[in-house]
Design a protein around this motif. Structure first.
Motif, PDB file in Angstrom:
ATOM      1  N   ALA A 336     -32.247  -3.867  48.060  1.00  0.00           N
ATOM      2  CA  ALA A 336     -32.073  -2.803  48.995  1.00  0.00           C
ATOM      3  C   ALA A 336     -31.002  -1.556  48.433  1.00  0.00           C
ATOM      4  O   ALA A 336     -31.421  -0.612  48.767  1.00  0.00           O
ATOM      5  CB  ALA A 336     -31.020  -3.746  49.929  1.00  0.00           C
ATOM      6  N   ALA A 337     -30.113  -2.084  47.324  1.00  0.00           N
ATOM      7  CA  ALA A 337     -29.635  -1.103  46.623  1.00  0.00           C
ATOM      8  C   ALA A 337     -30.579   0.134  45.808  1.00  0.00           C
ATOM      9  O   ALA A 337     -30.239   1.296  45.954  1.00  0.00           O
ATOM     10  CB  ALA A 337     -28.525  -1.702  45.780  1.00  0.00           C
ATOM     11  N   ALA A 338     -31.605  -0.563  45.215  1.00  0.00           N
ATOM     12  CA  ALA A 338     -32.437   0.282  44.592  1.00  0.00           C
ATOM     13  C   ALA A 338     -33.502   1.393  45.709  1.00  0.00           C
ATOM     14  O   ALA A 338     -33.437   2.370  45.692  1.00  0.00           O
ATOM     15  CB  ALA A 338     -33.517  -0.400  43.842  1.00  0.00           C
ATOM     16  N   GLU A 339     -33.433   0.619  46.749  1.00  0.00           N
ATOM     17  CA  GLU A 339     -34.235   1.245  47.922  1.00  0.00           C
ATOM     18  C   GLU A 339     -33.289   2.423  48.401  1.00  0.00           C
ATOM     19  O   GLU A 339     -33.950   3.404  48.717  1.00  0.00           O
ATOM     20  CB  GLU A 339     -34.643   0.304  49.015  1.00  0.00           C
ATOM     21  N   ARG A 340     -31.944   2.274  48.325  1.00  0.00           N
ATOM     22  CA  ARG A 340     -30.988   3.182  48.890  1.00  0.00           C
ATOM     23  C   ARG A 340     -31.270   4.375  47.908  1.00  0.00           C
ATOM     24  O   ARG A 340     -30.672   5.666  48.479  1.00  0.00           O
ATOM     25  CB  ARG A 340     -29.777   2.562  49.061  1.00  0.00           C
ATOM     26  N   LEU A 341     -30.975   4.106  46.510  1.00  0.00           N
ATOM     27  CA  LEU A 341     -31.244   5.397  45.698  1.00  0.00           C
ATOM     28  C   LEU A 341     -32.342   5.981  45.840  1.00  0.00           C
ATOM     29  O   LEU A 341     -32.538   7.271  45.739  1.00  0.00           O
ATOM     30  CB  LEU A 341     -31.034   4.696  44.234  1.00  0.00           C
ATOM     31  N   LEU A 342     -33.380   5.486  46.054  1.00  0.00           N
ATOM     32  CA  LEU A 342     -34.937   5.973  46.140  1.00  0.00           C
ATOM     33  C   LEU A 342     -35.028   6.852  47.322  1.00  0.00           C
ATOM     34  O   LEU A 342     -35.892   7.653  47.263  1.00  0.00           O
ATOM     35  CB  LEU A 342     -35.877   4.989  45.840  1.00  0.00           C
ATOM     36  N   ASN A 343     -34.517   6.366  48.287  1.00  0.00           N
ATOM     37  CA  ASN A 343     -34.749   7.066  49.639  1.00  0.00           C
ATOM     38  C   ASN A 343     -33.357   7.135  50.406  1.00  0.00           C
ATOM     39  O   ASN A 343     -33.045   6.478  51.241  1.00  0.00           O
ATOM     40  CB  ASN A 343     -35.593   5.891  50.469  1.00  0.00           C
ATOM     41  N   PRO A 345     -30.111   8.979  52.663  1.00  0.00           N
ATOM     42  CA  PRO A 345     -30.207   9.682  53.858  1.00  0.00           C
ATOM     43  C   PRO A 345     -30.398  11.232  53.341  1.00  0.00           C
ATOM     44  O   PRO A 345     -29.963  11.844  52.513  1.00  0.00           O
ATOM     45  CB  PRO A 345     -28.786   9.419  54.230  1.00  0.00           C
ATOM     46  N   ALA A 346     -30.981  12.007  54.516  1.00  0.00           N
ATOM     47  CA  ALA A 346     -31.300  13.273  53.942  1.00  0.00           C
ATOM     48  C   ALA A 346     -30.266  14.038  53.829  1.00  0.00           C
ATOM     49  O   ALA A 346     -30.144  14.793  52.702  1.00  0.00           O
ATOM     50  CB  ALA A 346     -31.890  13.855  55.477  1.00  0.00           C
ATOM     51  N   ALA A 347     -28.979  13.832  54.360  1.00  0.00           N
ATOM     52  CA  ALA A 347     -27.874  14.997  53.904  1.00  0.00           C
ATOM     53  C   ALA A 347     -27.566  14.472  52.532  1.00  0.00           C
ATOM     54  O   ALA A 347     -27.089  15.529  51.831  1.00  0.00           O
ATOM     55  CB  ALA A 347     -26.653  14.291  54.974  1.00  0.00           C
ATOM     56  N   GLU A 348     -27.796  13.507  52.109  1.00  0.00           N
ATOM     57  CA  GLU A 348     -27.269  13.002  50.842  1.00  0.00           C
ATOM     58  C   GLU A 348     -28.183  13.608  49.651  1.00  0.00           C
ATOM     59  O   GLU A 348     -28.026  14.219  48.582  1.00  0.00           O
ATOM     60  CB  GLU A 348     -26.952  11.637  50.460  1.00  0.00           C
ATOM     61  N   ALA A 349     -29.525  13.535  50.187  1.00  0.00           N
ATOM     62  CA  ALA A 349     -30.708  13.949  49.151  1.00  0.00           C
ATOM     63  C   ALA A 349     -30.393  15.430  48.971  1.00  0.00           C
ATOM     64  O   ALA A 349     -30.727  15.906  48.040  1.00  0.00           O
ATOM     65  CB  ALA A 349     -32.024  13.688  49.787  1.00  0.00           C
ATOM     66  N   VAL A 350     -29.899  16.315  49.920  1.00  0.00           N
ATOM     67  CA  VAL A 350     -29.950  17.598  49.832  1.00  0.00           C
ATOM     68  C   VAL A 350     -28.550  18.091  49.052  1.00  0.00           C
ATOM     69  O   VAL A 350     -28.696  19.139  48.117  1.00  0.00           O
ATOM     70  CB  VAL A 350     -29.917  18.182  51.107  1.00  0.00           C
ATOM     71  N   ALA A 351     -27.636  17.322  49.156  1.00  0.00           N
ATOM     72  CA  ALA A 351     -26.380  17.480  48.546  1.00  0.00           C
ATOM     73  C   ALA A 351     -26.735  17.528  46.844  1.00  0.00           C
ATOM     74  O   ALA A 351     -27.468  17.050  46.234  1.00  0.00           O
ATOM     75  CB  ALA A 351     -25.161  16.359  48.961  1.00  0.00           C
TER      76      ALA A 351
END
Ligand SMILES: Cc1cc2nc3c(=O)[nH]c(=O)nc-3n(C[C@H](O)[C@H](O)[C@H](O)COP(=O)(O)OP(=O)(O)OC[C@H]3O[C@@H](n4cnc5c(N)ncnc54)[C@H](O)[C@@H]3O)c2cc1C
Length: 351
Positions: A336-343, A345-351
């Motif tokens: 689950a931790a790896a999945e969180r890094l790969l995907n 949340p949108a706000a974080e991916a942009v930051a």
């Protein structure tokens, strides 16, 4: 993954993700990230991979002294375990200790540590276009996680290794140890207060080699979670991992806490009569004491991981302190931790 190496003193290029802990959670996360092309460095303070998937040799005897077996409750872990079964790494041990309930208790054919070695070494290099192998460094103890303007830095025990830089970090050390790494790096986390409440049981293990089988009931183990002295006793020879009689005793958490600060001879003297009860007439040829300060959480954090920080990159805490605990919980948390890094949340991916 690359074979675990001795510490070196050179600094690597910054990695996409640095993982603290080469137990099942850290190795599972590393594999998931590497297989899709992320550069991953795993560091562990131990002599080898595995953490609490621990197998010790005493002479020719082989003893599991951390996790003894595991169960499977989720389809995703079952599919992983099917791969281990196919590779001959694990096999059903029994279907219940005092009485069968139909659910397999799996053991590792050569001891539980072999599961970690297998996960460390088997990255499916055909699964994506640009897979990489994670780099694993053992005997490297992280001392501090330090936030910089645009990346994380992990500093190590003096002389182990130059600090490493990473875009993201997953710390899979037991939660109190992960929190200590933040404090040492003066890194604040809004999760710290919440996570501080996760407590762990301490467990003392006694490992004894014998001149003959102790004759424990089939399948060579006794599980008694409410016993005040020993919660689990396993004959590693009957279990099928040791060529010689060798027994692992796990003391109950309450007795472990009471005896924790005693020297080994005092622990063994306290246990003498109780040990004899289970050993029949077998003669003890070697006896050792092993202490697990963090054997497992009393009550795990309810999520599969925790986001300790999102700046300068994502910093996650994972491991068996999260979700369902135990071997399966560690696996699911790493995944689950790896999945969180790969995907993210949108706000974080942009930051
Ligand atoms: C006595 C005992 C009996 C158990 N019995 C069972 C059982 O029968 N069935 C079951 O399912 N589970 C059992 N468990 C629990 C199971 O072993 C764990 O849930 C699981 O192995 C945890 O995996 P993990 O990756 O989360 O943590 P770990 O395996 O503990 O991995 C964390 C790693 O982090 C490393 N580390 C910590 N701090 C640092 C640092 N500062 N720098 C570098 N590295 C660091 C450690 O060396 C360790 O290797 C048992 C555990 C114990 C101790």
């Amino acid at each position: 993954m690359s074979a675990p190496t001795e510490p070196d003193h050179s600094q690597s290029d910054p990695v996409d993700c640095l993982i603290i802990g080469a137990g099942l959670a850290g190795l599972t996360a590393a594999r998931s990230l590497a297989v899709v092309g992320r550069s991953v460095l795993v560091v562990d303070k131990g002599r080898g991979v595995g953490g609490r998937l621990a197998t010790r040799r005493i002479g020719r005897a082989v003893l599991d002294h951390g996790a003894q077996f595991f169960t499977v409750r989720t389809p995703i872990f079952q599919s992983e375990v099917d791969g281990w079964l196919e590779a001959g790494i694990v096999t059903p041990w029994c279907y219940g200790f005092d009485r069968g309930d139909g659910h397999p208790r799996y053991r590792a054919v050569e001891g539980m540590n072999a599961i970690a070695k297998y996960v460390a070494e088997h990255v499916d290099l055909d699964s994506t276009d640009n897979p990489r192998r994670p780099r694993i460094m053992t005997r490297v103890k992280a001392n501090a996680i330090i936030g910089g303007p645009d990346h994380w830095t992990v500093a190590y025990e003096a002389g182990a290794r130059e600090p490493d830089e990473a875009g993201a970090i997953i710390s899979t050390a037991p939660i109190p140890q992960s929190l200590a790494l933040l404090r040492a790096g003066a890194t604040s986390s809004t999760m710290a207060d919440t996570l501080q409440s996760v407590r762990y049981h301490r467990v003392i293990a006694v490992l004894a080699t014998l001149d003959r089988s102790p004759g424990l009931p089939s399948p060579g183990a006794i599980q008694q979670p409410t016993d005040p002295t020993f919660t689990f006793i396993a004959d590693n020879e009957a279990k099928g991992i040791s060529p010689e009689p060798a027994v692992t005793f796990h003391l109950s958490p309450s007795l472990s806490a009471r005896l924790w600060d005693e020297e080994d001879p005092a622990v063994l003297a306290h246990l003498h009569e109780e040990l004899r009860r289970y050993l029949d007439d077998a003669v003890v040829t070697t006896i050792q004491v092993k202490r697990w300060r963090y054997s497992g959480p009393v009550t795990p954090f309810p999520e599969r991981y925790a986001v300790a920080s999102t700046h300068p990159g994502t910093l996650l805490f994972a491991g068996d302190g999260f979700g369902d605990s135990k071997v399966e919980g560690a696996f699911l948390s790493g995944l689950a931790a790896a999945e969180r890094l790969l995907n993210p949340p949108a706000a974080e991916a942009v930051a």
